[in-house]
Design a protein around this motif. Structure first.
Motif, PDB file in Angstrom:
ATOM      1  N   ASP A 144       7.830  -5.347  -0.302  1.00  0.00           N
ATOM      2  CA  ASP A 144       8.681  -5.351   0.882  1.00  0.00           C
ATOM      3  C   ASP A 144       9.898  -6.261   0.706  1.00  0.00           C
ATOM      4  O   ASP A 144      10.923  -6.061   1.357  1.00  0.00           O
ATOM      5  CB  ASP A 144       7.892  -5.799   2.111  1.00  0.00           C
ATOM      6  CG  ASP A 144       6.819  -4.800   2.504  1.00  0.00           C
ATOM      7  OD1 ASP A 144       6.948  -3.619   2.122  1.00  0.00           O
ATOM      8  OD2 ASP A 144       5.854  -5.199   3.177  1.00  0.00           O
ATOM      9  N   ALA A 145       9.773  -7.263  -0.146  1.00  0.00           N
ATOM     10  CA  ALA A 145      10.862  -8.216  -0.369  1.00  0.00           C
ATOM     11  C   ALA A 145      11.782  -7.783  -1.497  1.00  0.00           C
ATOM     12  O   ALA A 145      12.804  -8.426  -1.746  1.00  0.00           O
ATOM     13  CB  ALA A 145      10.296  -9.607  -0.667  1.00  0.00           C
ATOM     14  N   THR A 146      11.420  -6.704  -2.192  1.00  0.00           N
ATOM     15  CA  THR A 146      12.253  -6.134  -3.257  1.00  0.00           C
ATOM     16  C   THR A 146      12.333  -4.624  -3.050  1.00  0.00           C
ATOM     17  O   THR A 146      11.851  -3.843  -3.867  1.00  0.00           O
ATOM     18  CB  THR A 146      11.679  -6.457  -4.650  1.00  0.00           C
ATOM     19  OG1 THR A 146      10.319  -5.974  -4.716  1.00  0.00           O
ATOM     20  CG2 THR A 146      11.682  -7.953  -4.918  1.00  0.00           C
ATOM     21  N   PRO A 147      12.948  -4.175  -1.951  1.00  0.00           N
ATOM     22  CA  PRO A 147      12.886  -2.759  -1.546  1.00  0.00           C
ATOM     23  C   PRO A 147      13.845  -1.869  -2.339  1.00  0.00           C
ATOM     24  O   PRO A 147      14.847  -1.372  -1.814  1.00  0.00           O
ATOM     25  CB  PRO A 147      13.265  -2.821  -0.066  1.00  0.00           C
ATOM     26  CG  PRO A 147      14.204  -3.981   0.020  1.00  0.00           C
ATOM     27  CD  PRO A 147      13.684  -4.996  -0.967  1.00  0.00           C
ATOM     28  N   VAL A 148      13.527  -1.641  -3.598  1.00  0.00           N
ATOM     29  CA  VAL A 148      14.391  -0.832  -4.447  1.00  0.00           C
ATOM     30  C   VAL A 148      14.099   0.653  -4.246  1.00  0.00           C
ATOM     31  O   VAL A 148      13.035   1.034  -3.767  1.00  0.00           O
ATOM     32  CB  VAL A 148      14.218  -1.213  -5.935  1.00  0.00           C
ATOM     33  CG1 VAL A 148      14.507  -2.682  -6.145  1.00  0.00           C
ATOM     34  CG2 VAL A 148      12.820  -0.871  -6.432  1.00  0.00           C
ATOM     35  N   ALA A 149      15.055   1.474  -4.630  1.00  0.00           N
ATOM     36  CA  ALA A 149      14.893   2.917  -4.510  1.00  0.00           C
ATOM     37  C   ALA A 149      13.857   3.422  -5.511  1.00  0.00           C
ATOM     38  O   ALA A 149      13.625   2.811  -6.561  1.00  0.00           O
ATOM     39  CB  ALA A 149      16.230   3.613  -4.741  1.00  0.00           C
ATOM     40  N   MET A 150      13.229   4.532  -5.200  1.00  0.00           N
ATOM     41  CA  MET A 150      12.224   5.135  -6.055  1.00  0.00           C
ATOM     42  C   MET A 150      12.798   5.398  -7.452  1.00  0.00           C
ATOM     43  O   MET A 150      13.875   5.966  -7.592  1.00  0.00           O
ATOM     44  CB  MET A 150      11.722   6.442  -5.450  1.00  0.00           C
ATOM     45  CG  MET A 150      10.604   7.108  -6.247  1.00  0.00           C
ATOM     46  SD  MET A 150       9.041   6.183  -6.115  1.00  0.00           S
ATOM     47  CE  MET A 150       8.641   6.454  -4.378  1.00  0.00           C
ATOM     48  N   GLY A 151      12.072   4.942  -8.472  1.00  0.00           N
ATOM     49  CA  GLY A 151      12.480   5.190  -9.843  1.00  0.00           C
ATOM     50  C   GLY A 151      13.563   4.270 -10.362  1.00  0.00           C
ATOM     51  O   GLY A 151      13.998   4.406 -11.509  1.00  0.00           O
ATOM     52  N   GLN A 152      13.997   3.326  -9.558  1.00  0.00           N
ATOM     53  CA  GLN A 152      15.075   2.427  -9.975  1.00  0.00           C
ATOM     54  C   GLN A 152      14.506   1.306 -10.844  1.00  0.00           C
ATOM     55  O   GLN A 152      13.518   0.674 -10.501  1.00  0.00           O
ATOM     56  CB  GLN A 152      15.759   1.837  -8.742  1.00  0.00           C
ATOM     57  CG  GLN A 152      16.943   0.934  -9.040  1.00  0.00           C
ATOM     58  CD  GLN A 152      17.630   0.487  -7.760  1.00  0.00           C
ATOM     59  OE1 GLN A 152      18.145   1.302  -7.002  1.00  0.00           O
ATOM     60  NE2 GLN A 152      17.612  -0.810  -7.518  1.00  0.00           N
ATOM     61  N   ALA A 153      15.157   1.045 -11.965  1.00  0.00           N
ATOM     62  CA  ALA A 153      14.650   0.046 -12.905  1.00  0.00           C
ATOM     63  C   ALA A 153      14.966  -1.375 -12.468  1.00  0.00           C
ATOM     64  O   ALA A 153      14.169  -2.295 -12.685  1.00  0.00           O
ATOM     65  CB  ALA A 153      15.229   0.298 -14.299  1.00  0.00           C
ATOM     66  N   PHE A 154      16.109  -1.583 -11.875  1.00  0.00           N
ATOM     67  CA  PHE A 154      16.561  -2.927 -11.536  1.00  0.00           C
ATOM     68  C   PHE A 154      16.310  -3.246 -10.068  1.00  0.00           C
ATOM     69  O   PHE A 154      16.209  -2.347  -9.233  1.00  0.00           O
ATOM     70  CB  PHE A 154      18.051  -3.078 -11.851  1.00  0.00           C
ATOM     71  CG  PHE A 154      18.371  -2.921 -13.310  1.00  0.00           C
ATOM     72  CD1 PHE A 154      18.149  -3.970 -14.188  1.00  0.00           C
ATOM     73  CD2 PHE A 154      18.868  -1.735 -13.810  1.00  0.00           C
ATOM     74  CE1 PHE A 154      18.432  -3.840 -15.540  1.00  0.00           C
ATOM     75  CE2 PHE A 154      19.157  -1.590 -15.155  1.00  0.00           C
ATOM     76  CZ  PHE A 154      18.934  -2.645 -16.028  1.00  0.00           C
ATOM     77  N   VAL A 155      16.270  -4.543  -9.763  1.00  0.00           N
ATOM     78  CA  VAL A 155      16.007  -4.976  -8.388  1.00  0.00           C
ATOM     79  C   VAL A 155      17.340  -5.152  -7.654  1.00  0.00           C
ATOM     80  O   VAL A 155      17.743  -6.245  -7.278  1.00  0.00           O
ATOM     81  CB  VAL A 155      15.166  -6.266  -8.374  1.00  0.00           C
ATOM     82  CG1 VAL A 155      14.750  -6.625  -6.944  1.00  0.00           C
ATOM     83  CG2 VAL A 155      13.915  -6.098  -9.230  1.00  0.00           C
ATOM     84  N   ASN A 156      18.038  -4.031  -7.512  1.00  0.00           N
ATOM     85  CA  ASN A 156      19.259  -3.966  -6.701  1.00  0.00           C
ATOM     86  C   ASN A 156      18.921  -3.206  -5.420  1.00  0.00           C
ATOM     87  O   ASN A 156      18.261  -2.169  -5.472  1.00  0.00           O
ATOM     88  CB  ASN A 156      20.372  -3.196  -7.414  1.00  0.00           C
ATOM     89  CG  ASN A 156      20.854  -3.865  -8.670  1.00  0.00           C
ATOM     90  OD1 ASN A 156      20.610  -5.046  -8.886  1.00  0.00           O
ATOM     91  ND2 ASN A 156      21.549  -3.124  -9.506  1.00  0.00           N
TER      92      ASN A 156
END
Length: 276
Positions: free
Chosen positions: A93-105
């Motif tokens: 929940d604190a790193t809500p990245v898009a599905m399949g995204q490698a980086f924590v953007n």
């Protein structure tokens, strides 16, 4: 809007002391207690990296246990001491990245100020990078239809601070392109906040305030000599509080101490000699 920035926790598994001296887990507990006792309370807490010290699941499990008392929304980016996989597994929940995204953007759109997270981790290395894929991602975010004011948070500063051993591991590849992007959108980007250096530092970069937060556990020695060695000091742990005034379009930063250390707090004079 009130933003608390906690950075460079360096939590060790089993409450291991950093440098055999610093109780980083205890420091985080005090930081959480301080935030929760504030009136008014912050709207959100941003953790700007080095959540763990080795990036292991047991470290993040201890962090999660401590953060159970933090009932305010919080978000994280990794630092050079972190590992993406275990961090994301422990704090989805604190790193809500898009599905399949490698980086924590990612982008947080729940507040008056848009929060943009950038992942500068180059796993296994102390310095940071922003590859083209991430810079393109940022360009896309800033070019979308949401034209609200925003704040970027990341771990590695894209500047030289004068603390030589930390400057050797700042944001390297991608820093110049990031400056171009920030300069292009400086009318909307109200600040960039970072960690990594373990000292409160303020400047203007690419036309935007750039603010480095102090560690909640221990600080890096203030030493501006070109050959200054890597060293830490038991200066008081602290955090930054960023106050966003939407009416005035102004972001103000306060330094808040979380505990005290009796010292001494050493620094080096003009002659290069240690002063305590």
């Amino acid at each position: 809007m009130l933003i608390a920035q906690l950075t460079d926790l360096h939590i060790g598994a089993g409450r291991r002391l950093a440098y055999r001296k610093v109780d980083t887990a205890g420091a985080l507990e005090k930081a959480v207690a301080h935030v929760m006792s504030m009136a008014p309370r912050p709207d959100v807490v941003l953790f700007t990296g080095d959540i763990g010290d080795l990036g292991t699941p047991d470290e993040y499990a201890l962090v999660a246990e401590i953060l159970k008392d933090l009932t305010i929304p919080y978000f994280m980016v990794p630092g050079n001491h972190d590992r993406r996989g275990p961090l994301r597994a422990a704090f989805p929940d604190a790193t809500p990245v898009a599905m399949g995204q490698a980086f924590v953007n990612y982008v947080v759109d729940d507040f008056a100020l848009r929060l943009i997270a950038l992942d500068t981790l180059d796993e296994g290395k102390p310095g940071g990078v922003l590859p083209k894929s991430q810079l393109d991602w940022l360009r896309g975010v800033l070019a979308d239809e949401d034209d609200r004011d925003c704040l970027i948070f990341l771990h590695h500063p894209p500047i030289l601070t004068g603390i030589a051993h930390m400057d050797a591991q700042n944001l390297g590849d991608g820093a110049d392109e990031l400056a171009d992007i920030v300069s292009e959108h400086r009318d909307r980007i109200r600040a960039i906040i970072c960690g990594h250096v373990h000292r409160p530092i303020h400047t203007v970069w690419a036309g935007v305030p750039l603010i480095i937060g102090p560690s909640v556990a221990h600080q890096v020695a203030f030493d501006l000599r070109a050959d200054g060695p890597s060293a830490f000091v038991m200066e008081p742990p602290a955090m930054h509080l960023h106050v966003w005034d939407a009416d005035q379009k102004n972001l103000m930063t306060h330094l808040a101490y979380l505990d005290h250390y009796d010292g001494p707090h050493p620094f080096f004079g003009a002659d290069g000699k240690l002063i305590v």
